[in-house]
Enzyme design. Structure first.
Site, PDB file in Angstrom:
ATOM      1  N   HIS A 122       0.916  -1.244   0.065  1.00  0.00           N
ATOM      2  CA  HIS A 122      -0.010   0.061   0.121  1.00  0.00           C
ATOM      3  C   HIS A 122       0.854   1.335  -0.061  1.00  0.00           C
ATOM      4  CE1 HIS A 122      -2.968   2.894   1.810  1.00  0.00           C
ATOM      5  NE2 HIS A 122      -3.958   2.167   1.194  1.00  0.00           N
ATOM      6  N   ASP A 199       2.767  -4.472   8.132  1.00  0.00           N
ATOM      7  CA  ASP A 199       1.656  -3.462   8.089  1.00  0.00           C
ATOM      8  C   ASP A 199       0.420  -4.541   8.233  1.00  0.00           C
ATOM      9  OD1 ASP A 199      -0.546  -2.289   6.923  1.00  0.00           O
ATOM     10  OD2 ASP A 199       0.497  -1.650   4.961  1.00  0.00           O
ATOM     11  N   GLN A 202      -4.779  -4.994   7.017  1.00  0.00           N
ATOM     12  CA  GLN A 202      -5.716  -5.844   6.668  1.00  0.00           C
ATOM     13  C   GLN A 202      -5.576  -7.094   7.284  1.00  0.00           C
ATOM     14  OE1 GLN A 202      -7.923  -4.927   4.682  1.00  0.00           O
ATOM     15  NE2 GLN A 202      -7.154  -3.058   3.795  1.00  0.00           N
ATOM     16  N   LYS A 225     -10.626   0.155  10.457  1.00  0.00           N
ATOM     17  CA  LYS A 225     -10.895  -0.875   9.708  1.00  0.00           C
ATOM     18  C   LYS A 225     -11.273  -2.317  10.455  1.00  0.00           C
ATOM     19  CE  LYS A 225      -7.249   0.281   6.459  1.00  0.00           C
ATOM     20  NZ  LYS A 225      -8.120   0.620   5.020  1.00  0.00           N
ATOM     21  N   CYS A 363      -5.088   2.606  -3.949  1.00  0.00           N
ATOM     22  CA  CYS A 363      -3.677   3.110  -3.002  1.00  0.00           C
ATOM     23  C   CYS A 363      -2.485   2.097  -3.247  1.00  0.00           C
ATOM     24  CB  CYS A 363      -3.927   3.402  -1.595  1.00  0.00           C
ATOM     25  SG  CYS A 363      -4.878   4.897  -1.373  1.00  0.00           S
TER      26      CYS A 363
HETATM   27  N1  PMP Z   1      -2.003  -0.762   4.283  1.00  0.00           N
HETATM   28  C1  PMP Z   1      -2.910  -1.409   3.792  1.00  0.00           C
HETATM   29  C2  PMP Z   1      -2.619  -2.688   3.393  1.00  0.00           C
HETATM   30  C3  PMP Z   1      -4.078  -0.863   4.086  1.00  0.00           C
HETATM   31  O1  PMP Z   1      -5.079  -1.485   3.289  1.00  0.00           O
HETATM   32  C4  PMP Z   1      -4.534   0.463   4.299  1.00  0.00           C
HETATM   33  C5  PMP Z   1      -5.955   1.218   4.128  1.00  0.00           C
HETATM   34  N2  PMP Z   1      -6.337   1.021   2.848  1.00  0.00           N
HETATM   35  C6  PMP Z   1      -3.388   1.303   4.905  1.00  0.00           C
HETATM   36  C7  PMP Z   1      -2.179   0.331   5.059  1.00  0.00           C
HETATM   37  C8  PMP Z   1      -3.636   2.565   5.339  1.00  0.00           C
HETATM   38  O2  PMP Z   1      -4.388   2.768   6.435  1.00  0.00           O
HETATM   39  P1  PMP Z   1      -5.039   3.844   6.938  1.00  0.00           P
HETATM   40  O3  PMP Z   1      -5.405   4.663   5.787  1.00  0.00           O
HETATM   41  O4  PMP Z   1      -5.976   3.675   7.907  1.00  0.00           O
HETATM   42  O5  PMP Z   1      -3.780   4.630   7.473  1.00  0.00           O
END
Ligand code: PMP
Length: 409
Positions: A122, A199, A202, A225, A363
Site C-alpha cells: 500500500h 503492516d 488488513q 478497519k 492505493c
Molecule cells: N496498509 C494497507 C494494507 C491498507 O489496506 C491500508 C488502508 N487501505 C493502509 C495501510 C492505510 O491505512 P490508514 O489509511 O488507516 O492509515
C-alpha cells in the site's frame, strides 16, 4: 455459535437503504462499520467522562486517563504485545509507518543501506520509505509478486542480505487477499541483523494476531478497519528499539523537561504521543477490541474464510471475469475485472442495486502496473456479511455484464 443475524443487529447502519434497496456493504477493506457498543462507548465518554488526560488531578481527568490507559491494555492484549510500553496510539497505519520510517529510518539508515519492501505495498508502506531513502541515501528493493499473487520467496532470500537494515511488508494484501509469510520474512531479516515491520491494516481486523509469534519488531494497524472509530490506530514496537529512536513529533506530553535550548523525553509510550491524543477514539477502539474478542478472532477468521472462498468461487464462474490473487490461503476480499466494463462504471451500477464495492487502484499503483490494469473492482467482506449478500453481488454483476454487452468493443 457464530450467529451472523444476531451480529448484524448490533450494527445500526446495516438497516439502511440505498434508495429502495437494502444496503449491501462490501467495502470493508476501506473501512468497517461500527457496532452499537463502539458508538455507545464514544457517547458515554463524551457524556460522562470527557477531560484531557495525564495532566490534571480532577475526577474527570482521572476517569478519562484510566479509560484511555485501559484501552491501551486491551490493544496490547489483542495484539499479543508482551507489555504496553511499546504500544503507541497513532492516527492509524499510515501514521504508525511514518513514525518508524522517520524516527528510526532517519536516525539509523545510512548511504548504501537497504530497505526491502514488496511489490504489493500500500502507498502508506512505500511512500514513507521513499522519503526516508531520499533523505538518507538508503536504497529500496522490492520482493516481486508471482502471477498467483504470492511473494517470490526465493527472490526474497536473495534480496535480504548483509546491507539490509529493514524489511517492511503487508501482512495481508488489500487487493489480492494474499496472506504473506511475514514470520518467514522476519526470520530472514533477523538472520542478517535487520528489523521487520509488519503492516497489519488488513490482518488485525480479520485474523488472530500475535506480534510475539510473528517475530516482528514493529506492527501497525488502523482502528477504523476493525470496528473502531476513525482517527486512531496503533504502532507496536519492541521497547528497546523505540527507546533508541528520537521522537517523531515534539510538543506537550512527550517531554520530561523543557529548557529554552533543549528538552528531554518522556518514558515510553508517551515519548511518541505528542499533544492531545484521540482520547475518545482510543477508548472506542478498546470497545471494538472487546467486541471482536467477544466473538473470538478465530471464529471471525473462519467466517470470513468461508465467505471469501464462496465469493471467489461464485465470482470466478461469471463469464469473462478475471479474479486476482491466490486460490487458497486468502482473506475475505476479492478483486476482479470484467472485459469491456470499467470498474468505476460497474460500481456505479452496483450502487443502484444498493451494493457498495470499491473500484480504483486501491492505493497500490505499482501493483496495478504489475497486474497490467489501471484499476480493479473489489468486494471486501467482514464479520457481518452473509452468503446471501454474495449472491446479490453475483447476480448484480451478471446483470451489469448484460447491460454493458452492447457497448463492447
Ligand atoms: N496498509 C494497507 C494494507 C491498507 O489496506 C491500508 C488502508 N487501505 C493502509 C495501510 C492505510 O491505512 P490508514 O489509511 O488507516 O492509515
Amino acid at each position: 455459535m457464530y450467529d451472523v443475524a444476531k451480529i448484524r443487529r448490533d450494527f445500526p447502519i446495516l438497516n439502511r437503504r440505498v434508495g429502495e434497496k437494502p444496503l449491501v456493504y462490501l467495502d470493508n477493506a476501506a473501512t468497517s462499520q461500527k457496532p452499537r457498543q463502539v458508538i455507545n462507548a464514544l457517547s458515554e465518554y463524551y457524556e460522562l467522562h470527557n477531560a484531557n488526560i495525564h495532566r490534571a488531578v480532577h475526577l474527570l481527568a482521572e476517569e478519562a486517563t484510566a479509560a484511555y490507559e485501559e484501552a491501551r491494555g486491551k490493544l496490547g492484549r489483542f495484539l499479543g504485545a508482551p507489555d504496553t510500553t511499546g504500544l503507541i496510539f497513532t492516527r492509524g497505519t499510515t501514521e504508525s509507518i511514518n513514525l518508524v520510517a522517520y524516527a528510526w529510518g532517519r536516525k539509523f539508515l545510512r548511504e548504501g543501506d537497504e530497505v526491502v519492501l514488496t511489490e504489493s505495498e500500500h502507498h502508506s508502506n512505500l511512500v514513507p520509505w521513499q522519503l526516508t531513502a531520499q533523505a538518507t541515501g538508503a536504497k529500496l528493493h522490492f520482493i516481486p509478486v508471482l502471477d498467483d499473487g504470492t511473494l517470490d520467496m526465493e527472490e526474497a532470500e536473495r534480496l535480504i542480505g548483509p546491507r539490509t537494515r529493514m524489511v517492511a511488508a503487508i501482512h495481508a494484501s488489500n487487493v489480492l487477499g494474499t496472506i504473506n509469510p511475514v514470520e518467514k520474512l522476519a526470520a530472514l531479516a533477523h538472520e542478517v541483523g535487520a528489523l521487520m515491520l509488519v503492516d497489519g491494516a488488513q490482518s488485525a481486523p480479520h485474523t488472530p494476531v500475535d506480534v510475539a509469534s510473528l517475530g516482528c519488531d514493529f506492527f501497525a494497524c488502523s482502528g477504523h478497519k476493525m470496528l473502531g472509530p476513525t482517527g486512531v490506530g496503533v504502532l507496536w514496537g519492541r521497547p528497546e528499539l523505540l527507546e533508541e529512536m528520537d521522537p517523531f513529533m515534539g510538543g506537550g506530553e512527550m517531554i520530561r523537561e523543557v529548557h529554552l535550548d533543549y528538552s528531554t523525553w518522556n518514558d515510553l509510550p508517551y515519548k511518541f504521543e505528542a499533544g492531545t491524543m484521540n482520547i475518545a477514539q482510543a477508548i472506542g477502539l478498546g470497545a471494538a477490541v472487546d467486541y471482536l474478542e467477544g466473538l473470538g478472532m478465530q471464529h471471525v477468521r473462519e467466517h470470513e474464510r468461508r465467505l471469501g472462498e464462496y465469493a471467489y468461487r461464485r465470482l470466478s464462474d461469471i463469464e469473462g471475469i478475471t479474479t486476482y490473487g491466490p486460490k487458497e490461503g486468502r482473506t475475505g476480499l476479492v478483486s476482479f475485472s470484467l472485459p469491456d466494463v470499467h470498474p468505476h462504471d460497474l460500481s456505479q451500477l452496483l450502487n443502484d442495486e444498493g451494493i457498495a464495492i470499491r473500484s480504483g487502484h486501491h492505493c497500490v499503483q505499482p501493483l496495478m502496473r504489475r497486474l497490467g490494469v489501471p484499476a480493479t473492482a473489489r468486494a471486501s467482506f467482514y464479520l457481518y456479511n452473509t452468503e446471501d449478500e454474495v449472491d446479490t453481488l453475483v447476480e448484480a454483476i451478471s446483470h451489469a455484464r448484460e447491460f454493458f454487452r452492447p457497448f463492447a468493443v
